[in-house]
Design an enzyme around this catalytic site. Structure first.
Site, PDB file in Angstrom:
ATOM      1  N   LYS A   1       0.850  -1.203   0.000  1.00 15.58           N
ATOM      2  CA  LYS A   1       0.000   0.000   0.000  1.00 15.58           C
ATOM      3  C   LYS A   1       0.878   1.241   0.000  1.00 15.58           C
ATOM      4  O   LYS A   1       1.494   1.596   1.011  1.00 15.58           O
ATOM      5  CB  LYS A   1      -0.929   0.052   1.225  1.00 15.58           C
TER       6      LYS A   1
ATOM      7  N   GLU B   1       9.708   1.502  10.744  1.00 12.75           N
ATOM      8  CA  GLU B   1      10.769   2.468  10.442  1.00 12.75           C
ATOM      9  C   GLU B   1      10.117   3.835  10.540  1.00 12.75           C
ATOM     10  O   GLU B   1       9.306   4.203   9.691  1.00 12.75           O
ATOM     11  CB  GLU B   1      11.316   2.238   9.032  1.00 12.75           C
TER      12      GLU B   1
ATOM     13  N   CYS C   1      13.833  10.731   6.412  1.00 11.51           N
ATOM     14  CA  CYS C   1      13.683  10.354   7.823  1.00 11.51           C
ATOM     15  C   CYS C   1      14.996  10.554   8.576  1.00 11.51           C
ATOM     16  O   CYS C   1      14.993  10.917   9.741  1.00 11.51           O
ATOM     17  CB  CYS C   1      13.216   8.924   7.924  1.00 11.51           C
TER      18      CYS C   1
ATOM     19  N   GLU D   1      10.121  16.555  14.583  1.00 15.04           N
ATOM     20  CA  GLU D   1      10.514  16.299  13.199  1.00 15.04           C
ATOM     21  C   GLU D   1       9.726  17.238  12.285  1.00 15.04           C
ATOM     22  O   GLU D   1       8.500  17.263  12.313  1.00 15.04           O
ATOM     23  CB  GLU D   1      10.205  14.843  12.837  1.00 15.04           C
TER      24      GLU D   1
HETATM   25  P1  NAP Z   1       2.287   8.516   7.660  1.00 12.99           P
HETATM   26  O1  NAP Z   1       1.243   9.530   7.687  1.00 12.99           O
HETATM   27  O2  NAP Z   1       2.525   7.700   8.871  1.00 12.99           O
HETATM   28  O3  NAP Z   1       1.940   7.586   6.396  1.00 12.99           O
HETATM   29  C1  NAP Z   1       2.730   6.510   6.008  1.00 12.99           C
HETATM   30  C2  NAP Z   1       1.855   5.453   5.373  1.00 12.99           C
HETATM   31  O4  NAP Z   1       0.940   4.947   6.340  1.00 12.99           O
HETATM   32  C3  NAP Z   1       0.990   5.967   4.217  1.00 12.99           C
HETATM   33  O5  NAP Z   1       0.861   4.938   3.252  1.00 12.99           O
HETATM   34  C4  NAP Z   1      -0.327   6.230   4.905  1.00 12.99           C
HETATM   35  O6  NAP Z   1      -1.428   6.237   4.024  1.00 12.99           O
HETATM   36  C5  NAP Z   1      -0.378   5.060   5.860  1.00 12.99           C
HETATM   37  N1  NAP Z   1      -1.263   5.226   7.011  1.00 12.99           N
HETATM   38  C6  NAP Z   1      -1.703   6.377   7.577  1.00 12.99           C
HETATM   39  N2  NAP Z   1      -2.501   6.087   8.635  1.00 12.99           N
HETATM   40  C7  NAP Z   1      -2.559   4.738   8.736  1.00 12.99           C
HETATM   41  C8  NAP Z   1      -3.212   3.841   9.624  1.00 12.99           C
HETATM   42  N3  NAP Z   1      -3.968   4.262  10.628  1.00 12.99           N
HETATM   43  N4  NAP Z   1      -3.053   2.519   9.439  1.00 12.99           N
HETATM   44  C9  NAP Z   1      -2.272   2.061   8.438  1.00 12.99           C
HETATM   45  N5  NAP Z   1      -1.644   2.854   7.564  1.00 12.99           N
HETATM   46  C10 NAP Z   1      -1.764   4.187   7.710  1.00 12.99           C
HETATM   47  O7  NAP Z   1       3.698   9.109   7.322  1.00 12.99           O
HETATM   48  P2  NAP Z   1       4.032  10.191   6.197  1.00 12.99           P
HETATM   49  O8  NAP Z   1       3.720  11.531   6.712  1.00 12.99           O
HETATM   50  O9  NAP Z   1       3.425   9.759   4.913  1.00 12.99           O
HETATM   51  O10 NAP Z   1       5.591   9.960   6.068  1.00 12.99           O
HETATM   52  C11 NAP Z   1       6.534  10.722   6.719  1.00 12.99           C
HETATM   53  C12 NAP Z   1       7.102   9.991   7.943  1.00 12.99           C
HETATM   54  O11 NAP Z   1       7.772   8.801   7.543  1.00 12.99           O
HETATM   55  C13 NAP Z   1       8.117  10.815   8.670  1.00 12.99           C
HETATM   56  O12 NAP Z   1       7.884  10.780  10.054  1.00 12.99           O
HETATM   57  C14 NAP Z   1       9.425  10.126   8.356  1.00 12.99           C
HETATM   58  O13 NAP Z   1      10.445  10.324   9.273  1.00 12.99           O
HETATM   59  C15 NAP Z   1       9.015   8.715   8.247  1.00 12.99           C
HETATM   60  N6  NAP Z   1      10.000   7.966   7.482  1.00 12.99           N
HETATM   61  C16 NAP Z   1      10.792   7.043   8.136  1.00 12.99           C
HETATM   62  C17 NAP Z   1      11.750   6.331   7.442  1.00 12.99           C
HETATM   63  C18 NAP Z   1      12.605   5.322   8.128  1.00 12.99           C
HETATM   64  O14 NAP Z   1      13.192   4.487   7.436  1.00 12.99           O
HETATM   65  N7  NAP Z   1      12.733   5.337   9.420  1.00 12.99           N
HETATM   66  C19 NAP Z   1      11.895   6.529   6.074  1.00 12.99           C
HETATM   67  C20 NAP Z   1      11.104   7.473   5.451  1.00 12.99           C
HETATM   68  C21 NAP Z   1      10.133   8.170   6.174  1.00 12.99           C
HETATM   69  P3  NAP Z   1      -1.944   7.657   3.413  1.00 12.99           P
HETATM   70  O15 NAP Z   1      -0.875   8.134   2.533  1.00 12.99           O
HETATM   71  O16 NAP Z   1      -3.175   7.293   2.705  1.00 12.99           O
HETATM   72  O17 NAP Z   1      -2.166   8.556   4.595  1.00 12.99           O
END
Ligand code: NAP
Length: 482
Positions: A176, A251, A285, A385
């Site tokens: 997804k 992650e 990230c 962040e």
């Molecule tokens: P996010 O809002 O957590 O979304 C990530 C994914 O999860 C998207 O596909 C999102 O779908 C989905 N999602 C949202 N709510 C969910 C739920 N309740 N249940 C299951 N899936 C759900 O994160 P983001 O804002 O897109 O991404 C940025 C974050 O990712 C930052 O905090 C960054 O640091 C972190 N990140 C971490 C790494 C690492 O390797 N540690 C790498 C890259 C990014 P939708 O798009 O439809 O909302």
């Protein structure tokens, strides 16, 4: 052709969502809607899980490890054959410079597939000496159905970090992508069909995280969720996954310190600080978003860094000369600008940038690269962040204070150290609470090197031989020989 894929890939076929709903995909550099993709329902997910389970007990489950590895290798090969088109898609929906998509992200994804293809037939069990007359051995088996839920910042690469080891180890995968950036995941699905993956082995489910993402985590037919995203989303996933006791790897976010000691090669450290925060528009990230600078060189260092930053201008992401693209969405740009306001109100000194930028089109979510000085460890931009091109510079007096300040965070994803003193480098590296420590470099990755978090940056490791453990389970077999 690849750009044409907007439906769900379920059981080897492309189809609309069961209720016909779609969601728009916006190019953040132009603000135009470039596609409408299917918004999957729970019924669609049920179908995907059924197809994934059927594949496990069908041809995929029966395929030899070597043959499986060959298919994963071919997927990497085909991805590189299509690199120009896939890179263009990545840039269109994410806003990152084409040079990053074309020369870094997509090639890394292809390499990751081929790296794990090599592991497919090299993961073995053990024979174990035990008391009594018995033969005891272990088997490394796939977990079953793995769901990969990924964010929008490196849409294809972060997906492949999960898809590659999961497939190589014999699992089936439901991917997804983020709602903002589904196009390259859909392209990967098409490439998997093209190279001959059996139906149900790699399925692509687009749709909102709050509905179908949540349904994935709840689904009793899914054995593991591999998630990359926000720490708060990760905590929710952990709570929900407890109901079905799924395997999870998380992650999550970061607020990584990039530490510059007075004895460093300062020009190299300036470049490293810049790459650390501005590569990928800071939507990384592991971004070095907290710059810790030795008080002795602080003024000199920040002047150099600010001068360099002022020369960086965002441009059209499709222009090969552009090094700073568009922020991924309007909401993200607003979030970043809000942090700039907070930093000013809390007493930070704006040294460069700080505003929305216009590349001459009057359109697009562009942001000036931004550096703040005089940040103290308790200020908001030192703790939260931002996920954008905003750097918070904090000073320190000595090695102990540098370490204490670096570790003063709920996160522990990565850290950088700039020094010419080798003893100091190893000592500080050993004391930092971070999953990756870079010395005299920053933001470098290799498929063979593990990546993942300490503390609230999550657990599990992506890439490398360590990832294999997170996509297999161990079975112990006792054979009575008495
Ligand atoms: P996010 O809002 O957590 O979304 C990530 C994914 O999860 C998207 O596909 C999102 O779908 C989905 N999602 C949202 N709510 C969910 C739920 N309740 N249940 C299951 N899936 C759900 O994160 P983001 O804002 O897109 O991404 C940025 C974050 O990712 C930052 O905090 C960054 O640091 C972190 N990140 C971490 C790494 C690492 O390797 N540690 C790498 C890259 C990014 P939708 O798009 O439809 O909302």
């Amino acid at each position: 052709m690849l750009l044409g894929r907007k439906q769900l890939l379920i059981g080897g076929e492309w189809r609309d969502a069961s209720d016909g709903q779609t969601m728009p995909v916006v190019n953040p550099a132009t603000e135009e809607v470039i596609a409408h993709v299917a918004a999957a329902t729970r019924a669609d997910l049920d179908d995907a899980v059924r197809a994934a389970r059927a594949a496990l007990s069908g041809p995929w489950g029966k395929m030899s490890a070597r043959e499986r590895g060959r298919l994963v290798w071919k997927l990497g090969e085909r991805l590189m054959e299509q690199v120009d088109e896939v890179a263009r898609l990545e840039t269109l929906h994410n806003g990152k410079p084409i040079t990053e998509s074309r020369h870094v992200e997509i090639p890394m994804a292809a390499e990751c597939l081929q790296y794990f293809a090599g592991w497919a037939d090299k993961v073995q069990g053990d024979t174990i000496p035990v008391k009594g007359n018995a033969l005891v051995y272990t088997l490394r088996e796939p977990l079953g159905v793995v769901a990969a839920i990924v964010p929008w910042n490196f849409p294809l690469l972060l997906a492949v970090w999960k898809v590659a080891p999961a497939l190589a180890m014999g699992n089936t995968v439901i991917l997804k992508p983020a709602s903002q950036t589904p196009l390259t995941a859909l392209a990967l699905g098409q490439l998997a069909i093209d190279v001959g993956f059996p139906p149900g082995v790699l399925q692509i489910i687009t749709g909102s995280g709050g509905s179908v993402g949540q349904a994935i985590v709840e689904h009793p037919g899914i054995d593991k969720v591999a998630f990359t995203g926000d720490t708060s989303t990760g905590k929710g996933i952990m709570r929900t996954a407890a109901e079905t006791l799924k395997h999870i790897t998380l992650e999550l976010g970061g607020k990584s310190p990039n530490i510059v000691f007075a004895d460093a090669d300062l020009d190299a450290a300036v470049r490293g600080a810049s790459v650390g925060i501005f590569y990928g528009k800071g939507e990384v990230c592991a971004a070095g978003s907290r710059l810790l600078v030795d008080k002795a060189i602080k003024d000199q260092f920040l002047t150099k860094l600010a001068d360099r930053t002022k020369k960086m201008v965002p441009g059209d992401p499709l222009d090969p000369k552009t090094r700073l693209g568009a922020i991924s969405s309007k909401a993200q740009l607003e979030r970043v600008l809000n942090y700039v306001d907070i930093a000013k109100k809390e007493g930070g000194t704006l040294l460069a940038g700080g505003s929305r930028a216009d590349i001459g089109t009057g359109k697009g979510y562009f942001m000036q690269p931004t550096v703040f000085g005089d940040i103290t460890p308790t200020m908001t931009i030192a703790r939260e962040e931002i996920f954008g091109p905003v750097l918070a510079a904090i000073d320190f007096m000595d090695v102990d204070e540098a370490i204490a300040r670096a570790n003063d965070s709920i996160y522990g994803l990565a850290a950088g150290i700039w020094t010419r003193d080798i003893k100091k480098a190893h000592y500080v590296a050993s004391k930092l609470q971070a999953g990756t420590v870079w010395v005299n470099t920053y933001n470098v990755y290799d498929t063979a090197a593990p990546f993942g978090g300490y503390k609230q940056s999550g657990f599990g490791r992506e890439m490398s031989k360590y990832a294999v453990d997170y996509y297999t389970q161990v079975k112990t077999v006792w054979v009575d020989l008495a």
